[in-house]
Motif scaffolding. Structure first.
Motif, PDB file in Angstrom:
ATOM      1  N   GLN A   1       7.752 -12.413 -23.182  1.00  0.00           N
ATOM      2  CA  GLN A   1       6.502 -11.846 -23.697  1.00  0.00           C
ATOM      3  C   GLN A   1       6.634 -10.527 -24.443  1.00  0.00           C
ATOM      4  O   GLN A   1       5.784 -10.190 -25.260  1.00  0.00           O
TER       5      GLN A   1
ATOM      6  N   LYS B   1      -0.392  -6.146 -19.776  1.00  0.00           N
ATOM      7  CA  LYS B   1       0.156  -7.499 -19.585  1.00  0.00           C
ATOM      8  C   LYS B   1       0.946  -7.501 -18.285  1.00  0.00           C
ATOM      9  O   LYS B   1       1.919  -6.756 -18.123  1.00  0.00           O
TER      10      LYS B   1
ATOM     11  N   PHE C   1       4.226  -8.706 -27.308  1.00  0.00           N
ATOM     12  CA  PHE C   1       3.345  -7.646 -26.804  1.00  0.00           C
ATOM     13  C   PHE C   1       3.519  -6.366 -27.629  1.00  0.00           C
ATOM     14  O   PHE C   1       2.544  -5.711 -27.990  1.00  0.00           O
TER      15      PHE C   1
END
Ligand code: AMP
Ligand code: MG
Length: 318
Positions: A273, A262, A277
């Motif tokens: 995020q 990512k 993740f």
């Protein structure tokens, strides 16, 4: 216990009124709420999360009047922060009112108070007609939940209800916690309201650092936190060798190949995020997650705090 999923804040509030524990979305992460004045309901939160009982809870309010019901004094610095920021991802630690049970504060004489910002959280709180204590709605030690599905993964069958909202990507990190009981405010936990933001309002604001052998001021700081099952490794130089079943998250493209990558657009995006993740890595049976370090300023300070503690945790057991 059957966990009811609902999009209705009115239905979710009914569970609170009957002494239940309800997960709900805020602008930071999903919280697990219970009536602040109901010791039995508070007990359910600790049980559902397997939370150590020396870890205090944050009280969430839906209006300004509720702050006064929770604290014995709004100190001058707290008053300034309330006026400048509330509703916000900011928790103020103040002396608790006598009627607040010690179950809510893990036996501390102080209580953390915050007013969340999202419309759904405020509407839910309004229907509850009481402030709620609400830690993050994950099993203790696991990455914080930024979707209702993450709450479901950790707590289904353990809580009465989940109020289903969207992903909490506005912030995605827990609130900044500031102790306002002394003259100079102390940041106990970094968050998206930064040291710089707070110093603009009260210039004396400092970051709390526990000296060796001292009991941490914020009990939660001593517990393992935010950990996926995979081992978390922090990297600043992107030339490193990786083992099988590895993942990478950061701002820059890594040199090596990974099973999952990512690349984040900004430090803010990275902060939004990484909890999600981490959970995705667990679903894919990743064994090591390489996280690029960022500069420890602004929201980078909060992000690095979470990453360091996830890396310290090692493989999580719960
Ligand atoms: P959580 O809601 O799980 O994100 O955790 C809340 C954290 O806020 C705790 O772990 C503490 O570190 C901090 N906190 C909450 N209430 C207080 C308080 N009265 N004094 C100091 N720290 C607090
Ligand atoms: Mg938490």
């Amino acid at each position: 216990m059957k966990t009811v999923l609902t999009k209705s804040p009115i239905e979710a509030a009914e569970f609170i009124k009957r002494g239940g524990a309800v997960a709900f979305p805020t602008e930071t992460v999903y919280g697990l709420g219970a009536n602040v004045f109901d010791e039995k309901a508070i007990g359910k939160i600790f049980e559902a999360k397997k939370r150590p009982n020396d870890n205090p809870l944050i009280a969430h309010v839906g209006n300004f009047g509720q702050i006064e019901a929770l604290v014995s004094e709004i100190t001058p610095s707290a008053q300034k922060f309330i006026e400048a920021f509330f509703p916000a991802p900011l928790t103020l630690v103040l002396p608790k009112a006598e009627r607040v049970p010690f179950a809510a504060t893990a036996h501390l004489e102080t209580i953390g108070v915050r007013m969340p910002k999202t419309a759904l959280a405020l509407e839910f709180l309004r229907h509850c007609e009481t402030p709620l204590v609400a830690p993050s709605a994950n099993l203790s030690g696991r990455p914080s939940p930024t979707t209702w599905q993450a709450v479901y993964e950790d707590l289904t069958g353990r809580i009465e209800c989940i109020l289903q909202g969207g992903e909490t990507t506005e912030i995605g990190l827990e609130s900044t916690v500031v102790d306002c009981t002394a003259n100079a405010p102390l940041i106990l936990r970094a968050g998206s309201i930064t040291l710089e933001d707070l110093q603009k309002i009260v210039p004396d604001t400092r970051i709390y650092r526990a000296s060796k052998n001292e009991q941490p001021k914020s009990p939660g700081l001593k517990h393992r936190h935010y950990s996926p099952r995979a081992r978390v490794v922090l990297v600043s130089d992107l030339r490193f060798r990786v083992s099988n079943r590895s993942a990478y998250i950061g701002l820059n493209e890594p040199c090596e190949k990974f099973d999952l990558i990512k690349i984040c657009r900004s430090v803010e995006d990275y902060a939004h995020q990484f909890f999600k993740f981490f959970r995705e890595c667990d679903h894919r049976h990743i064994r090591e997650i390489y996280c690029e370090t960022v500069e420890e300023k602004g929201i980078g300070l909060a992000l690095m705090d979470r990453l360091k503690r996830a890396a310290e945790g090692g493989a999580a057991s719960s």
